[in-house]
Scaffold this active site. Structure first.
Site, PDB file in Angstrom:
ATOM      1  N   ASP A  17       0.914  -1.366  -0.002  1.00  0.00           N
ATOM      2  CA  ASP A  17      -0.084   0.012  -0.031  1.00  0.00           C
ATOM      3  C   ASP A  17       0.770   1.144  -0.091  1.00  0.00           C
ATOM      4  O   ASP A  17       2.107   1.160   0.351  1.00  0.00           O
ATOM      5  CB  ASP A  17      -1.006   0.012   0.993  1.00  0.00           C
ATOM      6  CG  ASP A  17      -0.250  -0.259   2.545  1.00  0.00           C
ATOM      7  OD1 ASP A  17       0.912  -0.544   2.591  1.00  0.00           O
ATOM      8  OD2 ASP A  17      -0.628   0.025   3.660  1.00  0.00           O
ATOM      9  N   ASP A 125       3.921  -3.015 -16.848  1.00  0.00           N
ATOM     10  CA  ASP A 125       2.765  -2.719 -16.164  1.00  0.00           C
ATOM     11  C   ASP A 125       2.310  -1.326 -16.222  1.00  0.00           C
ATOM     12  O   ASP A 125       1.789  -0.547 -15.425  1.00  0.00           O
ATOM     13  CB  ASP A 125       2.539  -3.064 -14.683  1.00  0.00           C
ATOM     14  CG  ASP A 125       1.240  -2.980 -14.052  1.00  0.00           C
ATOM     15  OD1 ASP A 125       0.356  -3.054 -14.555  1.00  0.00           O
ATOM     16  OD2 ASP A 125       0.935  -2.788 -12.775  1.00  0.00           O
TER      17      ASP A 125
END
EC number: 2.7.11.22
Length: 507
Positions: A17, A125
């Site tokens: 995160d 990505d």
């Protein structure tokens, strides 16, 4: 982590995160990525691909890593804080983006990819969520899935968000490489013109169908490897013939013809036919004025392209193409590049694009000493075609091994230059002129002494005795001939030598 005070969580992913925090001492706002995996020591941490990539990739269009902290088995990446990303900027927008804005965004993405690919990494990505914005500047983030180009396949088949995934990855190919980033750029560019995803598939099969609906189905002539991949997994492409008129012109009415051509090139089925980032930067779509605030110092493109030329990673058999012309139409091109055009006239390999005049950045990796062998580069002739990649073997620099030779310090370079040049200087020196020997006067002959008659007779007798052989000298060394030959006599060893050695051994 007492150095930072957490403010709020701004993101959450599969691997960690992201937390917005502030440096207690300096007051600087930072973004801290906290990894979910636990790490016991630094040896395990430094094996992460993200650390390897971020340590090497320092570029104005790549997010800056400030520090790495390992505390209580938790690993933290501290980045510069960038509040907005490309996805948040376009998701709620109703008015189409100006073409100049789209051009500037794609230009910076290609600059970053060119630097990444020439330094041995590809992102894997690339999507609007991982493209951060700060004013006119753009930075690529999240290198958690980055891989080295020279790393050995097979690679993971499930990478990147499905909507920006290349066809070879959708077909479960494990030998993909850097061209998958180029496909993602094409999908992002089309989305910027329409403000909605180009291929919003609900599954991998649906994703392939949506691609075929717009781009047409591949054939054995356009992508033979893709047909083989589809057959291996039991998939059959839909029978959709490529339309005579490019459907992108209808789907993207606000895009000009140059933009349609560039998107079509980026979204080619065959990865070997997609242009490299450098070739895409040379497309005539970018032959307009680019804001100087987003342009990079010439070394960013010049150094990387010289590296490709030096190591043969650019295909030399590429023909001319109007999309990648060598016309100097960009008003921001550096006029000083004309002085460098004569450097590589004898070199028939393609060269990098023309220089762009911009302020010198402060990045330490642009130090001239580390790239002293790349200073004089001609920027006129460029590898200009993106279509001639179809060969039986893998071409381009994507699947080539990058040079891993360590860079030498200036002192070692000077020593090597001296070792090379010193013999040449010695050879060029004229040989010393040989002086003729000085003539010496001949010695004056002295008259022979006057001898008496008795002395003359004695002298004649001595000369006659010297001419006659002596009996003692003739038969002096014949005693050893009568010595018995030993039974173990060997060829080359005289009996006399044998007797002497045996007598000595007995003593």
């Amino acid at each position: 982590m007492e150095k930072y005070q957490f403010i709020k969580q701004v993101g959450d992913g599969a691997y960690g995160d992201v937390i917005k925090a502030i440096d207690v001492k300096t007051g600087e706002i930072v973004a801290i990525k906290r990894m979910k995996k636990k790490f016991s020591d630094w040896k395990e941490c430094i094996q992460l691909r993200e650390i390897k990539a971020l340590k090497k990739l320092k570029h104005p269009n790549i997010v800056k890593l400030l520090e790495i902290i390992l505390e209580r088995d938790e690993l933290f990446f501290v980045f510069e804080y960038l509040e907005n990303n490309l996805y948040e900027s376009i998701k709620d927008r109703t008015k189409l983006l100006p073409e100049t804005t789209i051009r500037n965004i794609i230009y910076q993405i290609l600059q970053a990819l060119h630097f990444m690919h020439t330094n041995g990494f590809f992102h894997r990505d690339l999507k609007p969520e991982n493209i951060m914005l700060v004013g006119e500047r753009l930075k690529i983030a999240d290198f958690g899935l980055a891989r080295e180009i020279e790393s050995k396949p097979p690679f993971t088949d499930y990478i990147s968000t499905r909507w920006y995934r290349a066809p070879e990855v959708l077909l479960r190919c494990t030998y993909y490489n850097a061209p998958i980033d180029i496909w993602a750029v094409g999908a992002i560019m089309a989305e910027l013109y329409s403000l909605k995803p180009m291929f919003p598939g609900s599954s991998e099969i649906d994703q392939l169908f949506k691609i075929c609906t717009i781009m047409g189905s591949p054939t054995s002539a356009t992508w033979i490897d893709g047909i083989k991949l589809a057959n291996s997994m039991g998939f059959t492409f839909p029978n959709v013939q490529p339309p005579s008129i490019n459907p992108l012109s209808t789907l993207l009415p606000n895009a000009n013809q140059d933009a349609i051509e560039l998107i079509t090139d980026l979204l080619q089925y065959d990865p070997l036919k997609r242009p490299t980032p450098l070739q895409a930067l040379q497309h005539r779509y970018f032959k307009v004025s680019i804001p100087s605030s987003i342009l990079l110092k010439p070394n960013f493109i010049e150094l990387s392209n010289k590296y490709l030329i030096k190591n043969g990673y650019i295909n030399n058999n590429i023909n001319n193409n109007s999309n990648y012309s060598n016309n100097n139409n960009n008003n921001n091109l550096n006029s000083n590049s004309e002085n460098l055009n004569n450097v590589n006239k004898n070199n028939q390999q393609p060269h990098s694009p023309q220089k762009i005049q911009t302020p010198k950045p402060k990045n330490s990796f642009l130090r001239k000493s580390r790239y002293s062998y790349l200073n004089n580069v001609s920027l006129e002739n460029v590898n200009n075609n993106n279509n001639n990649y179809n060969s039986n073997t893998t071409s381009g620099y994507y699947n080539q091994k990058l040079d891993s030779t360590p860079r030498l310090s200036p002192r070692i370079v000077r020593q090597q230059q001296q070792q090379i040049l010193l013999p040449l200087i010695i050879q060029q020196q004229p040989p010393p002129q040989s002086q003729p020997p000085q003539s010496q006067p001949p010695p004056q002959s002295q008259p022979p002494p006057i001898l008496t008659q008795q002395q003359q007779q004695q002298q004649q007798q001595q000369q006659q005795q010297q001419q006659l052989p002596s009996k003692t000298t003739i038969y002096h060394n014949t005693n050893h001939l009568n010595a018995p030959i030993p039974p173990n006599h060997q060829r080359g060893i005289s009996p006399q030598f044998y007797n002497e050695t045996t007598n000595n051994s007995k003593l």
